[in-house]
Design a protein around this motif. Structure first.
Motif, PDB file in Angstrom:
ATOM      1  N   PHE A   1      68.816  41.067  38.918  1.00 27.86           N
ATOM      2  CA  PHE A   1      68.842  41.953  40.179  1.00 27.86           C
ATOM      3  C   PHE A   1      68.937  41.310  41.477  1.00 27.86           C
ATOM      4  CE2 PHE A   1      66.228  44.387  36.869  1.00 27.86           C
ATOM      5  CZ  PHE A   1      67.079  45.545  36.549  1.00 27.86           C
ATOM      6  N   GLY A   2      68.334  40.409  41.607  1.00 25.57           N
ATOM      7  CA  GLY A   2      68.533  39.582  43.155  1.00 25.57           C
ATOM      8  C   GLY A   2      69.859  39.006  43.292  1.00 25.57           C
ATOM      9  N   ARG A   3      70.477  38.782  41.830  1.00 20.86           N
ATOM     10  CA  ARG A   3      71.794  38.090  42.386  1.00 20.86           C
ATOM     11  C   ARG A   3      73.125  38.857  42.465  1.00 20.86           C
ATOM     12  NH1 ARG A   3      72.859  34.055  37.050  1.00 20.86           N
ATOM     13  NH2 ARG A   3      74.915  33.713  38.566  1.00 20.86           N
TER      14      ARG A   3
ATOM     15  N   ALA B   1      80.168  34.098  36.456  1.00 21.17           N
ATOM     16  CA  ALA B   1      79.891  33.202  37.643  1.00 21.17           C
ATOM     17  C   ALA B   1      79.451  31.840  36.897  1.00 21.17           C
ATOM     18  CB  ALA B   1      78.692  33.672  38.342  1.00 21.17           C
ATOM     19  N   GLU B   2      79.171  31.634  35.828  1.00 19.42           N
ATOM     20  CA  GLU B   2      79.095  30.344  35.191  1.00 19.42           C
ATOM     21  C   GLU B   2      80.521  29.869  34.515  1.00 19.42           C
ATOM     22  OE1 GLU B   2      76.105  31.217  33.041  1.00 19.42           O
ATOM     23  OE2 GLU B   2      74.489  31.535  34.572  1.00 19.42           O
ATOM     24  N   GLY B   3      81.540  30.498  34.639  1.00 17.88           N
ATOM     25  CA  GLY B   3      82.545  30.144  34.010  1.00 17.88           C
ATOM     26  C   GLY B   3      83.008  30.592  32.784  1.00 17.88           C
ATOM     27  N   SER B   4      82.404  31.564  32.239  1.00 12.39           N
ATOM     28  CA  SER B   4      82.540  32.148  30.924  1.00 12.39           C
ATOM     29  C   SER B   4      83.131  33.349  30.675  1.00 12.39           C
ATOM     30  CB  SER B   4      81.090  32.136  30.064  1.00 12.39           C
ATOM     31  OG  SER B   4      80.990  32.505  28.729  1.00 12.39           O
TER      32      SER B   4
ATOM     33  N   LEU C   1      75.800  45.640  43.532  1.00 17.12           N
ATOM     34  CA  LEU C   1      76.033  46.242  42.173  1.00 17.12           C
ATOM     35  C   LEU C   1      74.770  47.156  41.969  1.00 17.12           C
ATOM     36  CD1 LEU C   1      78.535  46.122  40.482  1.00 17.12           C
ATOM     37  CD2 LEU C   1      77.394  45.171  38.638  1.00 17.12           C
ATOM     38  N   VAL C   2      73.540  46.436  42.263  1.00 20.91           N
ATOM     39  CA  VAL C   2      72.476  47.209  42.249  1.00 20.91           C
ATOM     40  C   VAL C   2      72.257  48.582  42.875  1.00 20.91           C
ATOM     41  CG1 VAL C   2      69.770  46.902  42.232  1.00 20.91           C
ATOM     42  CG2 VAL C   2      71.274  45.052  41.305  1.00 20.91           C
ATOM     43  N   ARG C   3      72.663  48.110  44.407  1.00 19.68           N
ATOM     44  CA  ARG C   3      72.750  49.456  45.341  1.00 19.68           C
ATOM     45  C   ARG C   3      73.556  50.674  44.920  1.00 19.68           C
ATOM     46  NH1 ARG C   3      72.301  45.382  49.165  1.00 19.68           N
ATOM     47  NH2 ARG C   3      74.409  45.257  49.581  1.00 19.68           N
ATOM     48  N   GLU C   4      74.728  50.074  44.357  1.00 22.14           N
ATOM     49  CA  GLU C   4      75.568  51.030  43.700  1.00 22.14           C
ATOM     50  C   GLU C   4      75.105  51.838  42.493  1.00 22.14           C
ATOM     51  OE1 GLU C   4      80.271  51.302  42.671  1.00 22.14           O
ATOM     52  OE2 GLU C   4      79.527  49.248  42.364  1.00 22.14           O
ATOM     53  N   ALA C   5      74.316  51.202  41.625  1.00 21.34           N
ATOM     54  CA  ALA C   5      73.826  51.698  40.504  1.00 21.34           C
ATOM     55  C   ALA C   5      72.615  52.881  41.035  1.00 21.34           C
ATOM     56  CB  ALA C   5      73.093  50.646  39.639  1.00 21.34           C
TER      57      ALA C   5
ATOM     58  N   VAL D   1      72.024  46.554  33.300  1.00 22.79           N
ATOM     59  CA  VAL D   1      71.568  44.926  32.865  1.00 22.79           C
ATOM     60  C   VAL D   1      72.665  44.172  32.227  1.00 22.79           C
ATOM     61  CG1 VAL D   1      69.856  43.740  31.703  1.00 22.79           C
ATOM     62  CG2 VAL D   1      69.277  45.643  32.922  1.00 22.79           C
ATOM     63  N   ASN D   2      73.449  45.015  31.078  1.00 18.06           N
ATOM     64  CA  ASN D   2      74.432  44.085  30.564  1.00 18.06           C
ATOM     65  C   ASN D   2      75.626  44.047  31.482  1.00 18.06           C
ATOM     66  OD1 ASN D   2      73.360  44.694  28.010  1.00 18.06           O
ATOM     67  ND2 ASN D   2      74.384  46.228  27.313  1.00 18.06           N
TER      68      ASN D   2
END
Length: 285
Positions: free
Chosen positions: A22-24, A75-78, A28-32, A65-66
């Motif tokens: 959520f903190g990252r 963000a990790e390149g996957s 998107l959290v605000r939009e949700a 959450v998904n």
């Protein structure tokens, strides 16, 4: 290497899910929150009103959450070559493939959850250790037509659904027929059976009102265990509500020697199913 993203659905929810996400992704959290009318973070972490287990709240929460987990993976390149999702998780797979945006997908999930939540008086149960053909035969011989196969998950697990009293009777019969266990699931309705046809009909206009893009990469449909076509996506999603999830067939078709499966989202339910499928065929990986 073929990388396959798997997105879990309802049943994967648990208190604390998404804590590290959520903190990252605050935007998107605000939009949700704006779409849902409540704090998704508070629901998932604290659940002060004990609503996380209710379909109307569960499905949007798992979708969000998904979606956050997808962005963390990117963000990790996957990035996926193929995406699959179990029931509700299919909406995340389609969002990942660009069929609709995050907000559009969340609004669809809200409408889907409301329609499905209106079908009350039933439930689902996982049957362990009994071949699905034997299971169907037992139900047919007992005249339990209201109890239907809802999810074909693994060689060792088939989910049935229907009225609560019928599920209790079916459990006794299936245990007598050799099932290792029959476990009620924490859901509020007989999902993925003909009992949900009215919910599918109620949900259809929400889907048909949208212009859905062709998937940017293959997404395998629960309804057919085949890739979504460029057109007809809405029909498959509507049909998913009142037809079985063909999970075993989906995973077995993708599980080639160069396949890498990654579960994206809440929990490790699908990873455990993958291990069960591989174990059944003698693959310990």
């Amino acid at each position: 290497m073929t990388r396959i993203f798997m997105f879990p659905g309802q049943g994967a929810q648990h208190a604390g899910m998404g804590r590290e996400l959520f903190g990252r992704f605050p935007e998107l959290v605000r939009e949700a929150d704006d779409i849902l009318g409540h704090s998704i973070r508070q629901l998932c972490l604290d659940d002060p009103d004990s609503r996380l287990g209710s379909t109307e709240y569960t499905q949007p929460a798992v979708y969000v959450v998904n979606a956050l987990a997808l962005r963390a993976a990117r963000a990790e390149g996957s990035a996926p070559d193929v995406a699959i999702g179990h029931s509700l998780g299919e909406y995340n797979a389609l969002e990942a493939a660009g069929v609709f945006g995050f907000a559009e997908g969340l609004r669809l999930v809200v409408a889907r959850a409301r329609a499905m939540a209106r079908i009350a008086g039933g439930g689902m149960a996982a049957v362990l250790g009994l071949d699905d053909a034997v299971l169907r035969l037992v139900l047919r011989r007992a005249g339990l037509d209201a109890i239907q196969v809802a999810n074909l998950n693994t060689s060792d697990q088939t989910v049935i659904a229907g009225p609560a009293d019928g599920l209790a009777e079916a459990a006794t019969l299936l245990l007598d027929a050799g099932a290792r266990a029959v476990r009620r699931l924490d859901v509020s309705g007989p999902f993925h059976t003909s009992h949900m046809t009215s919910a599918a009909e109620e949900f259809a206009p929400a889907l048909r009102s949208l212009t859905l893009a062709a998937p940017a990469f293959p997404v395998i449909a629960n309804r057919t265990a085949r890739p979504y076509p460029e057109t007809g996506i809405a029909d498959l999603l509507i049909g998913q509500i009142d037809h079985p999830v063909l999970w075993r067939k989906t995973v077995e078709a993708l599980d080639t020697p160069d396949a890498e499966f990654l579960e994206i989202g809440a929990g490790q339910t699908l990873t455990r199913m993958l291990r069960a499928l591989r174990s059944h065929r003698g693959d310990p990986s």
